[in-house]
Every structure is written in structure tokens, then in C-alpha cells.
Design a protein around this motif. Structure first.
Motif, PDB file in Angstrom:
ATOM      1  N   GLY A  16      50.489  46.111  30.100  1.00  0.00           N
ATOM      2  CA  GLY A  16      49.322  45.668  30.053  1.00  0.00           C
ATOM      3  C   GLY A  16      48.903  44.492  29.512  1.00  0.00           C
ATOM      4  N   ALA A  19      50.588  41.465  31.412  1.00  0.00           N
ATOM      5  CA  ALA A  19      49.800  41.110  32.311  1.00  0.00           C
ATOM      6  C   ALA A  19      48.794  40.208  31.983  1.00  0.00           C
ATOM      7  CB  ALA A  19      49.340  42.467  33.154  1.00  0.00           C
ATOM      8  N   GLY A  23      48.135  36.358  32.887  1.00  0.00           N
ATOM      9  CA  GLY A  23      46.669  35.946  33.515  1.00  0.00           C
ATOM     10  C   GLY A  23      46.273  34.825  32.616  1.00  0.00           C
ATOM     11  N   VAL A  54      42.660  38.167  38.693  1.00  0.00           N
ATOM     12  CA  VAL A  54      42.950  39.970  39.073  1.00  0.00           C
ATOM     13  C   VAL A  54      44.191  40.014  37.962  1.00  0.00           C
ATOM     14  CG1 VAL A  54      44.497  40.704  40.872  1.00  0.00           C
ATOM     15  CG2 VAL A  54      42.571  39.495  41.637  1.00  0.00           C
ATOM     16  N   LEU A  55      45.099  39.199  37.536  1.00  0.00           N
ATOM     17  CA  LEU A  55      45.952  39.502  36.584  1.00  0.00           C
ATOM     18  C   LEU A  55      45.371  39.983  35.339  1.00  0.00           C
ATOM     19  CD1 LEU A  55      48.524  36.907  36.792  1.00  0.00           C
ATOM     20  CD2 LEU A  55      48.936  39.476  37.104  1.00  0.00           C
ATOM     21  N   ILE A  57      42.087  41.347  34.972  1.00  0.00           N
ATOM     22  CA  ILE A  57      41.623  42.562  35.462  1.00  0.00           C
ATOM     23  C   ILE A  57      42.819  43.756  35.421  1.00  0.00           C
ATOM     24  CG2 ILE A  57      40.442  43.930  37.045  1.00  0.00           C
ATOM     25  CD1 ILE A  57      38.842  41.204  37.915  1.00  0.00           C
ATOM     26  N   CYS A  58      43.665  43.392  36.165  1.00  0.00           N
ATOM     27  CA  CYS A  58      44.781  44.597  36.048  1.00  0.00           C
ATOM     28  C   CYS A  58      45.356  44.815  34.751  1.00  0.00           C
ATOM     29  CB  CYS A  58      46.065  43.988  37.019  1.00  0.00           C
ATOM     30  SG  CYS A  58      45.434  44.056  38.719  1.00  0.00           S
ATOM     31  N   GLY A  59      45.502  43.737  33.651  1.00  0.00           N
ATOM     32  CA  GLY A  59      45.980  43.881  32.675  1.00  0.00           C
ATOM     33  C   GLY A  59      45.359  44.773  31.643  1.00  0.00           C
ATOM     34  N   TRP A  61      42.941  47.082  32.895  1.00  0.00           N
ATOM     35  CA  TRP A  61      43.087  48.349  33.384  1.00  0.00           C
ATOM     36  C   TRP A  61      44.263  48.888  33.061  1.00  0.00           C
ATOM     37  CZ3 TRP A  61      42.033  49.086  39.328  1.00  0.00           C
ATOM     38  CH2 TRP A  61      41.892  50.475  39.649  1.00  0.00           C
ATOM     39  N   LEU A  62      45.497  48.441  33.032  1.00  0.00           N
ATOM     40  CA  LEU A  62      46.652  49.050  32.436  1.00  0.00           C
ATOM     41  C   LEU A  62      46.688  49.457  31.197  1.00  0.00           C
ATOM     42  CD1 LEU A  62      49.111  46.761  34.102  1.00  0.00           C
ATOM     43  CD2 LEU A  62      48.811  48.977  34.726  1.00  0.00           C
ATOM     44  N   GLU A  65      44.365  52.831  31.174  1.00  0.00           N
ATOM     45  CA  GLU A  65      45.098  53.717  31.375  1.00  0.00           C
ATOM     46  C   GLU A  65      46.133  54.312  30.443  1.00  0.00           C
ATOM     47  OE1 GLU A  65      45.224  55.673  34.355  1.00  0.00           O
ATOM     48  OE2 GLU A  65      43.586  54.660  35.266  1.00  0.00           O
ATOM     49  N   TYR A  71      50.004  56.694  32.255  1.00  0.00           N
ATOM     50  CA  TYR A  71      50.194  56.431  33.803  1.00  0.00           C
ATOM     51  C   TYR A  71      50.341  57.720  34.106  1.00  0.00           C
ATOM     52  CZ  TYR A  71      50.850  51.491  32.588  1.00  0.00           C
ATOM     53  OH  TYR A  71      51.024  50.301  31.939  1.00  0.00           O
TER      54      TYR A  71
END
Length: 171
Positions: A16, A19, A23, A54-55, A57-59, A61-62, A65, A71
Motif C-alpha cells: 500500500g 502504491a 501515486g 486512483v493510485l 485511493i488504492c494505496g 485502501w491497501l 486492509e 488481505y
């Protein structure tokens, strides 16, 4: 050797963080791209900003998680204990050869070389023989059959300049 739950959480969090870093670098780079509106009011920096957001946000989120239990739906790792560095070297060599030779060999030949070297590495990663002269020839022809139409599509149909070998624009 299995990772402890703390190591798994750390390793997953680092994905994360990676990412997030990519980003952030993309967002920083997007600040240097002109924002002058083009077709339909969208400037050339719009897509880099979308990808950067998007990167990011994904980072985030990862990381969330990983810190909230890991995961959950991830399968157990499969494959070899260690990476196959010899096979990876063939693939990386193909990419480096392409990047360094594309302006002197042209798009088609540089991509053909990249494909030939990368396929050899992939084949070796599966435990198969890298291939002799006949296999190299088959891989080269296959690479050219892929690279040439891509080159012609970009240069002739889309009018995007790619480095060619000749001034005619067909090689």
C-alpha cells in the motif's frame, strides 16, 4: 517458510505504501503538464491526475486492509520458494534492450528483440529449455508479426510518431 502475522501485515502494508508513493510521484509529475483545455474541455494533464488519485485511493485502501486483518481473500502463495533470477534477467534484458535500441533500430526491430528475449525468459521460468536457433527464429518472427502491425497502426492510422528504421515510415 511461512511469515508471522506481523510480517504479513508489514509486507502487505508496504504494498500500500508503494502504491501511495507511485501515486504521489504521478501527482507531482502531473503538476508539470499543461492544463490548457483541449478537446471537450479536457487538458493533457487530466488522465495523469485521474491515475494518480486512483493510485492514492488504492494505496490508502491497501494499507487499511493490511492493518485491519490483512488481505482476507488472498490465496496461499504458490510456486518456487525463491525467484528465478536467471529467467528474470532475460525479461529485464529484453526491456532494457528495447529502451536503449528503439531510436537506433526502430520500433519494430527493438520490440522484436524485446519479445524474443522476454519469451526466452518466460519459457525458462516454466522449467523448459530456452530454445535453440530454430526457437529463436520462431520467436523473432512472432515478435515481428506483433510489432509491425502495432507500428503501422500507430504511425499510419493514428498519426503518432514512433521511431522507425527507415525514412519511409514503413520500417
Amino acid at each position: 517458510m511461512a511469515d508471522s502475522p506481523q510480517n504479513k501485515s508489514l509486507h502487505q502494508s508496504l504494498v500500500g505504501v508503494g502504491a501511495l508513493l507511485v501515486g504521489a510521484v504521478m501527482a507531482y509529475g502531473a503538476t508539470f503538464i499543461s492544463s490548457d483545455a483541449g478537446y471537450a474541455g479536457v487538458g493533457p494533464n487530466a488522465l495523469p491526475w485521474v491515475v494518480a488519485v486512483v493510485l492514492l485511493i488504492c494505496g490508502a485502501w491497501l494499507i487499511w486492509e493490511a492493518q485491519s486483518g490483512g488481505y482476507r481473500q488472498m490465496d496461499e502463495p504458490s510456486g518456487a520458494e525463491r525467484g528465478d533470477w536467471r529467467s528474470a534477467a532475460w525479461v529485464v534484458g529484453g526491456v532494457i534492450a528495447n529502451a536503449s535500441l528503439i531510436t537506433s533500430l526502430g520500433f519494430i526491430l527493438a520490440c522484436t528483440l524485446c519479445f524474443t528475449l522476454a519469451v526466452r525468459g518466460m519459457r525458462m521460468s516454466e522449467g523448459k529449455a530456452g530454445g535453440g536457433a530454430r526457437q529463436i527464429l520462431v520467436d523473432g518472427v512472432t515478435g515481428m508479426l506483433i510489432a509491425a502491425p502495432v507500428f503501422w497502426l500507430f504511425t499510419k492510422l493514428l498519426a503518432i510518431n514512433l521511431p522507425g528504421l527507415t525514412a519511409s515510415g514503413w520500417l
